[in-house]
Design a protein around this motif. Structure first.
Motif, short mmCIF file in Angstrom:
data_model
loop_
_atom_site.label_atom_id
_atom_site.label_comp_id
_atom_site.label_asym_id
_atom_site.label_seq_id
_atom_site.Cartn_x
_atom_site.Cartn_y
_atom_site.Cartn_z
N MET A 1 0.85 -1.19 0.00
CA MET A 1 0.00 0.00 0.00
C MET A 1 0.89 1.24 0.00
O MET A 1 1.98 1.23 0.56
CB MET A 1 -0.91 0.00 1.21
CG MET A 1 -1.84 -1.20 1.21
SD MET A 1 -3.18 -1.03 2.35
CE MET A 1 -4.16 0.18 1.55
N ARG A 2 0.39 2.29 -0.61
CA ARG A 2 1.16 3.53 -0.67
C ARG A 2 0.96 4.32 0.62
O ARG A 2 -0.16 4.58 1.05
CB ARG A 2 0.73 4.36 -1.86
CG ARG A 2 1.10 3.68 -3.17
CD ARG A 2 0.66 4.49 -4.33
NE ARG A 2 1.20 5.85 -4.18
CZ ARG A 2 1.38 6.68 -5.17
NH1 ARG A 2 1.06 6.32 -6.38
NH2 ARG A 2 1.85 7.89 -4.97
N VAL A 3 2.07 4.69 1.22
CA VAL A 3 2.06 5.51 2.43
C VAL A 3 2.90 6.74 2.13
O VAL A 3 4.03 6.62 1.65
CB VAL A 3 2.65 4.73 3.63
CG1 VAL A 3 2.66 5.57 4.88
CG2 VAL A 3 1.89 3.44 3.85
N PRO A 4 2.37 7.94 2.38
CA PRO A 4 3.13 9.16 2.07
C PRO A 4 4.48 9.19 2.78
O PRO A 4 4.56 9.01 3.99
CB PRO A 4 2.22 10.29 2.57
CG PRO A 4 0.87 9.70 2.66
CD PRO A 4 1.06 8.24 2.94
N ARG A 5 5.53 9.41 2.02
CA ARG A 5 6.90 9.42 2.56
C ARG A 5 7.06 10.54 3.59
O ARG A 5 7.75 10.38 4.59
CB ARG A 5 7.90 9.58 1.41
CG ARG A 5 9.32 9.51 1.85
CD ARG A 5 9.70 8.09 2.22
NE ARG A 5 11.04 8.10 2.79
CZ ARG A 5 11.38 7.37 3.84
NH1 ARG A 5 10.52 6.58 4.41
NH2 ARG A 5 12.60 7.43 4.31
N LYS A 6 6.43 11.70 3.34
CA LYS A 6 6.54 12.83 4.28
C LYS A 6 5.95 12.47 5.64
O LYS A 6 6.47 12.89 6.67
CB LYS A 6 5.86 14.07 3.72
CG LYS A 6 6.64 14.75 2.63
CD LYS A 6 5.99 16.05 2.25
CE LYS A 6 6.85 16.75 1.20
NZ LYS A 6 6.39 18.09 0.92
#
Length: 143
Positions: free
Chosen positions: A123-128
């Protein structure tokens, strides 16, 4: 009939009630922060278990480590609550802030772990978001 059902296992029910009441007093009662921590911990545990199951790398050692982590969290929260109780008279404006701060710090660590699990599961998790949570973790002196 109702009386018989109520009296069944009365001693066992009393013991569990006493243990539950004592534990609730030791951790300072249930508030939104502790509820959030409980949800985050269960989510982290389930995602970690699912990840290990999918990879075929489930180990009882990791399970015991997760259980010990939960118990250590409880001890830290109890200790923070006892500190709050001891500071209530000399510093009333500090009351309950130590425990709530510790719970918030543990919540940040658990949420970071949940985000890492989600990332590993594709799943995509915001890097910031991850970087910001890690900065909170570093400020706390964690490894």
């Amino acid at each position: 009939m109702v009386r018989e059902v109520f009296l069944d296992h009365l001693t066992l029910k009393s013991v569990f009630a006493a243990i539950g009441g004592g534990a609730a007093w030791l951790i300072g009662g249930l508030n939104a922060a502790l509820l959030a921590l409980t949800v985050l911990y269960v989510t982290d545990f389930l995602l970690g278990f699912y990840r290990a199951w999918e990879a075929g790398s489930y180990s009882s050692r990791r399970f015991r480590r997760g259980l010990c982590k939960f118990l250590l969290y409880a001890v830290v929260i109890m200790s923070a609550h006892m500190l709050d109780l001891s500071l209530a008279d000399p510093l009333p404006f500090v009351s309950n802030y130590v425990r709530d701060f510790m719970v918030a710090f543990i919540c940040i660590n658990e949420f970071l772990s949940v985000c890492r699990h989600l990332g590993e599961l594709g799943m995509r998790v915001p890097r910031k978001l991850i970087l910001k949570l890690e900065s909170f973790q570093e400020q706390g002196g964690d490894k």
